[in-house]
Design a protein around this motif. Structure first.
Motif, PDB file in Angstrom:
ATOM      1  N   VAL A  45       0.843  -1.191   0.000  1.00 47.34           N
ATOM      2  CA  VAL A  45       0.000   0.000   0.000  1.00 47.34           C
ATOM      3  C   VAL A  45       0.886   1.251   0.000  1.00 47.34           C
ATOM      4  N   VAL A  46       0.738   2.058  -1.056  1.00 46.06           N
ATOM      5  CA  VAL A  46       1.485   3.313  -1.158  1.00 46.06           C
ATOM      6  C   VAL A  46       0.844   4.372  -0.267  1.00 46.06           C
ATOM      7  N   ARG A  47      -0.476   4.439  -0.293  1.00 46.01           N
ATOM      8  CA  ARG A  47      -1.212   5.437   0.471  1.00 46.01           C
ATOM      9  C   ARG A  47      -2.625   4.938   0.676  1.00 46.01           C
ATOM     10  N   GLY A  48      -3.102   5.083   1.917  1.00 44.55           N
ATOM     11  CA  GLY A  48      -4.474   4.700   2.229  1.00 44.55           C
ATOM     12  C   GLY A  48      -5.063   5.636   3.261  1.00 44.55           C
ATOM     13  N   TYR A  49      -6.381   5.748   3.239  1.00 38.60           N
ATOM     14  CA  TYR A  49      -7.095   6.586   4.191  1.00 38.60           C
ATOM     15  C   TYR A  49      -8.344   5.853   4.650  1.00 38.60           C
ATOM     16  N   LEU A  50      -8.716   6.080   5.897  1.00 34.09           N
ATOM     17  CA  LEU A  50     -10.000   5.590   6.370  1.00 34.09           C
ATOM     18  C   LEU A  50     -10.686   6.708   7.129  1.00 34.09           C
ATOM     19  N   VAL A  51     -12.010   6.691   7.103  1.00 29.54           N
ATOM     20  CA  VAL A  51     -12.787   7.705   7.796  1.00 29.54           C
ATOM     21  C   VAL A  51     -14.105   7.084   8.237  1.00 29.54           C
ATOM     22  N   GLY A  52     -14.499   7.426   9.466  1.00 29.62           N
ATOM     23  CA  GLY A  52     -15.747   6.883   9.973  1.00 29.62           C
ATOM     24  C   GLY A  52     -16.074   7.404  11.350  1.00 29.62           C
ATOM     25  N   THR A  53     -16.793   6.571  12.118  1.00 31.05           N
ATOM     26  CA  THR A  53     -17.302   6.990  13.414  1.00 31.05           C
ATOM     27  C   THR A  53     -16.959   5.960  14.482  1.00 31.05           C
ATOM     28  N   ARG A  54     -17.001   6.429  15.722  1.00 25.95           N
ATOM     29  CA  ARG A  54     -16.841   5.549  16.877  1.00 25.95           C
ATOM     30  C   ARG A  54     -18.024   5.754  17.804  1.00 25.95           C
ATOM     31  N   ALA A  55     -18.634   4.649  18.217  1.00 29.91           N
ATOM     32  CA  ALA A  55     -19.694   4.666  19.216  1.00 29.91           C
ATOM     33  C   ALA A  55     -19.304   3.628  20.264  1.00 29.91           C
ATOM     34  N   GLY A  56     -18.888   4.090  21.433  1.00 33.28           N
ATOM     35  CA  GLY A  56     -18.413   3.171  22.464  1.00 33.28           C
ATOM     36  C   GLY A  56     -17.149   2.478  21.993  1.00 33.28           C
TER      37      GLY A  56
END
Length: 116
Positions: A45-56
């Motif tokens: 993997v040259v470049r990766g991104y993740l985005v989201g939420t946390r609940a507990g």
């Protein structure tokens, strides 16, 4: 609830399929007000991104990545945040590609301060 992921560096404990995230991949997490995001790179993997939420102790996010061969891929992941006895954090993940077929489970753990 497990402690904040903000500023933590995590790495997979095992390699996935060839050309995927592996033990040489490093994820740098950020967290604020229920939002989580990370940048990752290493191995194929040259470049990766993740985005989201946390609940507990649950994370829900989407990820996109660019591989060394120039291809891109994306998917969805749900993770459980677990505090380890030594004070580090583990994410137990269930993921599924959205840009191609397949899915599975994986485990990433916080990289120890001295090596890891």
């Amino acid at each position: 609830m497990a402690r904040s992921l903000d500023g933590l560096v995590l790495a997979p404990v095992a390699d996935q399929a060839p050309g995927q995230v592996g033990t040489r991949t490093r994820f740098t997490y950020h967290e604020r007000d229920g939002e989580v995001w990370a940048e990752y790179a290493g191995g194929d993997v040259v470049r990766g991104y993740l985005v989201g939420t946390r609940a507990g102790d649950r994370l829900d996010f989407r990820y996109v990545q660019l591989k060394r061969d120039g291809t891109t891929s994306s998917g969805h992941c749900a993770s459980a945040v677990v505090d380890l006895p030594d004070g580090r954090v583990r994410l137990e993940e269930t993921w599924r590609w959205e840009s191609q077929r397949g899915g599975g489970t994986s485990v990433v753990e916080q990289v120890a301060e001295h090596g890891g």
